[in-house]
Design an enzyme around this catalytic site. Structure first.
Site, PDB file in Angstrom:
ATOM      1  N   CYS A 156     -18.930  66.224   6.296  1.00 51.09           N
ATOM      2  CA  CYS A 156     -18.527  67.244   7.261  1.00 51.09           C
ATOM      3  C   CYS A 156     -19.527  68.378   7.389  1.00 51.09           C
ATOM      4  O   CYS A 156     -19.600  69.016   8.428  1.00 51.09           O
ATOM      5  CB  CYS A 156     -17.153  67.812   6.876  1.00 51.09           C
ATOM      6  SG  CYS A 156     -17.148  68.741   5.325  1.00 51.09           S
ATOM      7  N   GLY A 199     -16.933  88.714  -3.262  1.00 49.82           N
ATOM      8  CA  GLY A 199     -17.492  89.620  -2.267  1.00 49.82           C
ATOM      9  C   GLY A 199     -17.783  88.943  -0.948  1.00 49.82           C
ATOM     10  O   GLY A 199     -17.547  89.509   0.120  1.00 49.82           O
ATOM     11  N   GLU A 211      -2.867  47.081  10.126  1.00 52.91           N
ATOM     12  CA  GLU A 211      -2.298  48.035  11.072  1.00 52.91           C
ATOM     13  C   GLU A 211      -0.772  48.159  11.030  1.00 52.91           C
ATOM     14  O   GLU A 211      -0.251  49.274  11.131  1.00 52.91           O
ATOM     15  CB  GLU A 211      -2.735  47.668  12.501  1.00 52.91           C
ATOM     16  CG  GLU A 211      -4.214  47.837  12.730  1.00 52.91           C
ATOM     17  CD  GLU A 211      -4.658  47.286  14.080  1.00 52.91           C
ATOM     18  OE1 GLU A 211      -5.078  48.093  14.921  1.00 52.91           O
ATOM     19  OE2 GLU A 211      -4.589  46.063  14.277  1.00 52.91           O
TER      20      GLU A 211
END
Length: 1386
Positions: free
Chosen positions: A42, A355, A1315
């Site tokens: 990604c 931070g 499927e």
């Protein structure tokens, strides 16, 4: 001359004198080393595919600290004198695999394998750190890790294939507290037949991997760089700086050189995963070398953290300090730590700084959890500006104008809340005084997010801190001090609800006061106009405040009146809220709180029936090449070393739905100098065509030039010297558009109908009506007319994005390595585009990192564009599409709009159904022609009496939609369930009884499915449902749920079941088997290994078929078989790997090829047997070679008419729990039975069943696919698109792979598994509906409204905002208003 960069990777020393400081560790590993295990999934730190172990050595303490990191975000220059361990460093095929690799393999925990290296490293990091603790030594072979920690270790890693259950089992197998019998199906022991104990597992040895080599320790101690670490120094030609003090930092920042440069301040670089960088910086400044920014000070009045301290380190410190503190202090610090533990994922928290997170919240309006919880804790920050240093409250800091690069966040201070400190903190917290008796500090944090355990931005987060005491006059708790902080709701930053605080303090918390506070809070929490789910976010704020205050409220805690508490009871009440007088506990624990419970470990049972009829077919052997997938040695397309002079491409895509392209130019920037050229439609060779995809339904243009027909359509390709530069340059490309003389774009199916914009459905693919609808409707006692359903799309989210490598060859030939499901289609398309013969194009595919239909036709334009660029430039070109571009361009599942009319009897029997279906196909046909038949086939799973339909494929100006796992069938299955539920609601009947009433008899099955129905013995659905309801104790659990719901107002449960009948079609498939002289066997098939275990099943079938030469099965040939990569010039007519049947079709083609070889060898074997008594395989093949027997055979298998199509059956029961305040869903349990026929490999089929089901959960529950007004996808990354994770799957997941016996019409009696089980996830959705019904019933009676029986259609996906909306966005207010009115009446 700057310093050199020195580090180690898997014990190998690297020293770099020159490197681009924007280079990430992942980029370096994959392009400059042999270690390709870490993958780019990604580029956002959101998937875990790139996880590695980063080790740092402290010479002073002589300690090594290891942590998992996201290598796609880690800048290479930041790891000076660090050691990196990738999955290859744990073990490999030459030196031996690590026990992690072996257990992942043995527990069947890897399918496509692309995510597996990252999973292994996340686990290894968790094991390494657990083993360093002071916990007791575990038994041999185990780690000190707990099962809870082991399971949580992979909470941030994504997998699209397995469904996570086997991965969790592999991880838990290392924990000493695991119950070995609870671990799932594996190759180490047969469940129920053999003892499960650690001795059977590959042995794990603590500390066996050296994570930091001694030579690097020595260099750190001896090197002059160690001394220079205290001084300012630069790397690599003065572009990477590491100042050692704040003063030195500002010396640079104030210099002329820096003033004229783009400067990036770096700690962990995780912000680049949130805000993608599309341009280059001139200077990089590493802040980690400044001690003041990394300090941790434990002070009497709190803890001070330097701004560069990582979130993980802060969590450790808060937990450690909390153990030694006053209970009030411990409460605050431990709650902060627990909440931080849900921020991002471990491999991001290990890099990200406190931070940096706060700066993003202040500067970029990032939806920070940390800012909110620290705001509630009364935290302060220290800022360094050019000429001064300021200490501000966090509230003041967030309200400041955005900080520039010259404003440095130095530290964050979190105060203690001990009694002594509280007295001095009045200035920081609103307070009242009055007659009270002692007090307690109450602190709680909340978040509502798509994933309970992190790795998801909150819809809203909040934190509340209060000092509560008992009012002496009333005897009830009151709040002396209060902070209410809210964030991530769509405002600019986290805020305090001060008006609400003032309202609540000093008052007895009655229903009236809470109602007033709730109404005021809604006015306070006002998201910006463009915020998604804005009403939901406001509702969350009210819900969380109510949850916090309810235990303290008068007449809301217990039913008895005049209930008084003493001061010490205040905290106790908050721990045990909502006790009532019927013995039940009203559970208000959040989703994440439940999952944090150590008792909430995933559990599962697998029931698998083996068959030895065709040994080794039917054995649950591990997947082929699974160990090398785990060790990172398996080669995917982007792992192929780049050829010499290789260039890289990235798509420029349209942002307009319909427009003329007037021109494309790459803007003149420093980055544009890295872009070498642009390839567009004008570069297509003479004789070639602008074609990017090809199917039986037509073609699709490669480039939308001169006319782009959707936002997201490719316009051209930018070519650069690296993939990163290509990405950046493509994002900077300026496309000039014109809409002159164009009609408005068609962006919806409604627009398509108005404009008659349709694709033609081929007659042979038009589904056939069943029965006479007019008669069916005439028989009905009741009718529902023109009800509506809608579906959005679903993105494939294969872990490996679209990728190709094209290499030009002699004589106008080209070789293309492509990750795809259809090499022949790519071959044809490239040939058409380039204007060359098919035999000039060679397409090679070894393995694919996930496909799900998205690597079918949607991979073709990528390979074609890559080939065009290589052909035009005369050099190799590689394209690895970045995740955002992939999500924008790839399309996905078909959106739909359905209107239905249904007639039915009073007993629930349906007599007729008509459907008007509008399918959004997008800008081109692709394979949309199959959708109508697929959809109707799935709808037919119930006996509708009569069934008719009108289906239109709408041509629109949105991205082309293509086949995705269960294309059309998933939507059709849900339509059927939605109609059943609507009928049940109309009749006030139980939906599950209506389901059963309308199941097929065998006669009606034949009527609806004709020849596909098979023999009556094959119809196993009815016994499956009977077995399932019995084994899952459905009716007993139904009673338990009713009791639970009667006891709990704010959490409700639902249970439901769903069946599936799934029709599949076998397709012609080639196969080739060759026996080499040494007896090894090479197999080629038309199918592609996508992770579905095709190669594994093919190997088993080849070993069985060739082993038939020996009656006694004495020759074990399994390990002699290798299935080799697909090659379009070696094996032709491969077709597309799709439809769930390619594995069995390939197996049959291989079996027939083997039969040919057996026939050739049989007479020779008989002759040799007579001469030698018996002959071995090796001797047989040796003699066959000497006698010139043809040892290669191929077949093109064409299924017969009686076996071309068949039906698959299964059913699932799911139980869920819904949090009424947030809409959060917990899938408590799923029981599933699926008929696999006689499974070719039960372990592979089990993995397909579980993985498909979890992907279905994504469609029905999690995955929100959002587009803008131009049809452009905006849920375009891991930040905005949420597939299921290990913390969102069923907590208990029980699966039975049913062996329904021999069937000569099917391939070795097997059935498809890829499927059909996905459709069964509809049971989760219908169970959610049942829970919502209980909510609506509860609040209709509690508030005097009557919406309990009104029908509602729960949307798909049923995300948290959707569920909450159907539960009621104002339930808290209505409940409180009802209490107030009741009290007034009393």
């Amino acid at each position: 001359m700057g310093r050199k960069l020195v580090f180690a990777v898997n014990g190998q020393r690297f020293q770099l004198a020159s490197v681009d400081p924007s280079t990430t560790l992942l980029e370096f590993l994959r392009t400059q080393t042999k270690f390709r295990g870490p993958k780019l999934g990604c580029g956002e730190g959101g998937c875990g595919a790139c996880v590695v172990l980063l080790s740092r050595y402290d010479p002073d303490s002589d300690q090594v600290k290891e942590s998992s990191v996201s290598s796609c975000l880690t800048l290479l220059c930041s790891i000076n004198f660090c050691s990196v361990t990738t999955t290859e460093g744990l073990g490999n095929s030459k030196d031996g695999f690590h026990s992690i690799h072996q257990r992942f393999a043995g527990f069947h925990a890897s399918q496509c394998g692309f995510c597996t290296p990252g999973m292994c490293m996340s686990l290894f990091s968790a094991l390494t750190n657990a083993d360093k603790t002071s916990r007791p030594e575990p038994p041999s072979g185990f780690s000190k890790i707990t099962t809870f920690e082991a399971e949580k270790a992979i909470a941030g890693n994504l997998c699209r294939c397995t469904g996570y259950r086997p991965i969790a089992d592999a991880c838990k197998s290392f924990a000493a507290d695991v119950d070995m019998e609870d671990l799932g199906l594996n190759t180490f022991w047969k469940k129920g037949e053999e003892d499960a104990n650690i001795d059977r597992l590959p042995q794990y040895k603590q500390g066996e991997i050296c994570t930091f080599p001694e030579f690097l320790k020595s260099e750190m101690k001896c090197s002059m760089d160690m001394k220079e670490n205290s001084k300012d120094a630069s790397f690599l030609g003065c572009r990477w700086y590491q100042p050692s003090t704040i003063e030195e930092l500002y010396k640079h920042l104030n210099s002329t050189e820096f003033n004229e440069s783009r400067v990036k301040l770096v700690v962990g670089n995780t912000a680049s995963g949130v805000y993608r960088e599309n341009s280059l910086y001139d200077k990089y400044v590493d802040l980690k070398g400044i001690p003041e920014l990394s300090v941790i000070k434990r002070e009497n009045d709190g803890i001070l953290f330097g701004a560069a301290v990582t979130i993980s380190t802060a969590i450790e410190e808060l937990k450690e300090k909390g153990r030694k503190m006053h209970p009030n202090e411990r409460l605050v610090f431990s709650k902060i730590a627990d909440h931080m533990d849900k921020v991002a994922s471990p491999f991001v928290r290990n890099m990200a700084s406190l931070g940096g997170n706060l700066i993003m919240a202040q500067r970029n309006q990032f939806a920070s959890d940390i800012a909110t919880i620290l705001l509630a804790a009364g935290s302060t920050v220290c800022l360094q500006m050019a000429s001064k240093r300021l200490t501000l409250s966090l509230e003041e800091f967030l309200e400041k104008p955005p900080c520039d690069v010259r404003t440095i966040l130095v530290s964050i201070f979190i105060p203690s809340w001990s009694p002594a400190i509280e007295e001095s903190s009045e200035a920081n917290i609103a307070s009242v005084s009055g007659p009270t008796s002692g007090y307690d500090v109450l602190f709680e944090t909340y978040r509502a997010a798509p994933r309970p355990l992190g790795n998801a931005v909150s819809y809203l987060n909040c934190a509340f801190l209060a000092r509560a005491s008992v009012d002496k006059n009333s005897g009830y708790p009151i709040l002396l001090n209060l902070i209410l902080a809210f964030g991530a709701y769509g405002g600019e930053h986290a805020i305090r609800a001060r008006e609400v605080e003032n309202l609540l303090m000093g008052k007895v918390l009655t229903a009236s006061v809470l109602l007033e506070a709730s109404n005021l809070l809604r006015k306070t929490i006002r998201p910006k106009e463009d915020t998604s789910h804005s009403s939901y976010r406001s509702s969350l704020a009210v819900g969380f405040l109510f949850k916090f205050l309810q235990p303290l409220a008068k007449d809301l805690t217990m039913p008895e009146k005049n209930f008084h508490v003493v001061a010490s009871d205040v905290a106790q009440i908050t721990e045990y809220p909502n006790r009532n007088n019927n013995g039940c506990t009203d559970i208000l624990a959040s989703d994440s709180e439940q999952l944090d419970n150590r008792d909430s470990i995933l559990s599962s049972k697998q029931f698998v029936e083996f068959s030895n009829d065709y040994n080794p077919v039917g054995e649950p052997i591990k997947k082929t090449a699974v160990e090398i997938q785990a060790s990172g040695e398996a080669i995917y397309v982007d792992d192929i070393p780049a050829p010499e002079d290789c260039l890289y491409g990235a798509f420029v895509y349209s942002t307009r739905p319909l427009a003329h392209i007037k021109g494309v130019k790459v803007n003149s920037t420093p980055l544009s100098q890295k872009a070498l050229t642009y390839i567009g439609a004008n570069d297509i060779p003479k004789g070639g065509e602008n074609v990017g995809s090809f199917s039986i339904f037509g073609t699709e243009p490669l480039f939308g030039d001169p006319l782009t027909e959707c936002a997201g359509q490719a316009v051209g390709v930018v070519i650069a010297e690296t993939q990163k530069y290509a990405y950046m340059a493509a994002k900077q490309a300026d496309v000039e558009y014109s809409t002159e003389n164009l009609e408005p774009p068609i962006l919806s199916v409604e627009d398509a109908v108005k404009r008659s914009s349709f694709f033609e459905i081929p007659p042979y693919l038009r589904p056939q009506i069943v029965g006479d609808l007019s008669n069916g409707m005439a028989e009905a006692d009741h009718k529902i007319l023109s009800a509506e359903l809608k579906f959005s799309s679903q993105y494939y989210f294969y872990m490996e994005t679209q990728t190709a490598l094209a290499i030009p060859d002699e004589d106008n030939c080209i070789t293309v390595y492509s990750s795809n499901q259809s090499p022949p289609i790519i071959q044809i398309t490239i040939a058409k585009c380039l204007g060359i013969p098919h035999h000039n194009v060679r397409v090679i595919t070894r393995r694919v990192g996930g496909g799900f239909g998205g690597k079918g036709l949607r991979s073709v334009p990528v390979a074609t564009a890559c080939a065009l660029a290589a052909f035009r430039l005369g050099c190799p070109v590689r394209m690895y599409v970045d995740r955002k571009t992939d999500m924008v361009m790839a399309g996905g599942r078909h959106p739909m709009k359905i209107n239905y009319s249904v007639g039915f009897k009073s007993d629930g029997k349906i007599t007729g159904l008509h459907l008007d279906i509008l399918v959004n196909a997008g800008m081109s046909m692709d394979v949309s022609g199959i959708i109508p038949n697929n959809m109707v086939s799935a709808i037919k799973k119930y006996n509708w009496g009569a069934l008719s339909f009108d289906i239109k494929l709408c041509r629109t100006n949105v991205s082309t939609k293509s086949a995705m796992r269960g294309p059309g069938e998933v939507q059709g299955a849900f339509v059927a369930e939605a109609i059943i539920e609507h009928v049940a609601s109309f009749l006030s009947m139980d939906a599950n009884s209506v389901r059963k009433k309308n199941l097929h008899t065998y006669d009606s099955l034949v009527l609806f499915y004709k020849d596909s129905a098979g023999d009556v013995s094959e119809y196993t659905l009815l016994p499956i449902i009977d077995e399932l309801t019995s084994a899952a104790s459905y009716f007993k659990r139904l009673e338990t749920i009713c009791h639970f719901n009667s006891c709990n107002k704010w959490r409700k449960r639902g249970i439901s079941w769903a069946p599936t009948i799934y029709q599949v079609l076998q397709r012609p498939t080639p196969g080739k088997v060759s026996i080499l002289n040494d007896g090894s066997i090479s197999v080629e098939v038309g199918g592609i290994e996508l992770g579905q275990g095709l190669w594994t099943k093919v190997k088993q079938v080849a070993a069985f078929a060739l082993g038939e030469l020996w009656d006694d099965g004495s020759q074990n040939l399994l390990n002699r078989v290798r299935v080799i990569q697909a090659d379009t010039l070696s094996l032709i007519q491969g077709g597309m790997t799709a439809g769930s049947t390619t594995s069995e079709s390939s197996c049959e083609a291989v079996r027939l090829s083997c039969n040919i070889l057996v026939d050739r060898l049989k007479s020779l074997k008989e002759s040799l047997d007579k001469q030698m008594g018996s002959v071995s395989w090796d001797n047989l093949i040796l003699q066959a070679s000497l006698q010139s027997v043809n040892l290669s055979a191929n077949t093109y298998w064409i299924p017969g008419d009686d076996s071309r199509s068949y039906l698959n059956y299964g059913a699932a029961i799911s139980e869920v729990e819904v949090d009424v305040l947030t809409g959060a869903i917990t899938i408590l349990r799923t029981d599933l039975i699926y008929d696999c026929g006689q499974s070719l490999n039960p372990a592979v089929d089990l993995g397909q069943i579980e993985g498909a089901f979890v992907q279905g959960i994504g469609f029905f529950v999690n995955e929100e696919y959002v587009i803008n007004d131009d049809g452009m996808v905006v849920s375009d990354g891991t930040w905005t698109y949420k597939i299921p994770t290990v913390d969102t799957i069923p907590r208990q997941f029980n699966v039975k792979v049913l062996n329904s016996g021999h069937n000569k019409k099917r391939v070795l009696s097997s059935k498809a598994s890829g499927e059909p089980p996905l459709l069964l996830a509809a049971s989760v959705h219908t169970a959610i509906s049942e829970a919502i019904k209980a909510v609506r019933m509860e609040f209709s009676s509690a508030t005097g409204t009557d919406n309990s029986t009104s029908f509602f259609q729960l949307e798909v996906p049923a995300t948290m905002p959707v569920v909450k909306e159907f539960c009621g966005l104002d339930n808290v207010e209505k409940y409180l208003a009802h209490l107030v009115s009741t009290q007034v009446e009393a």
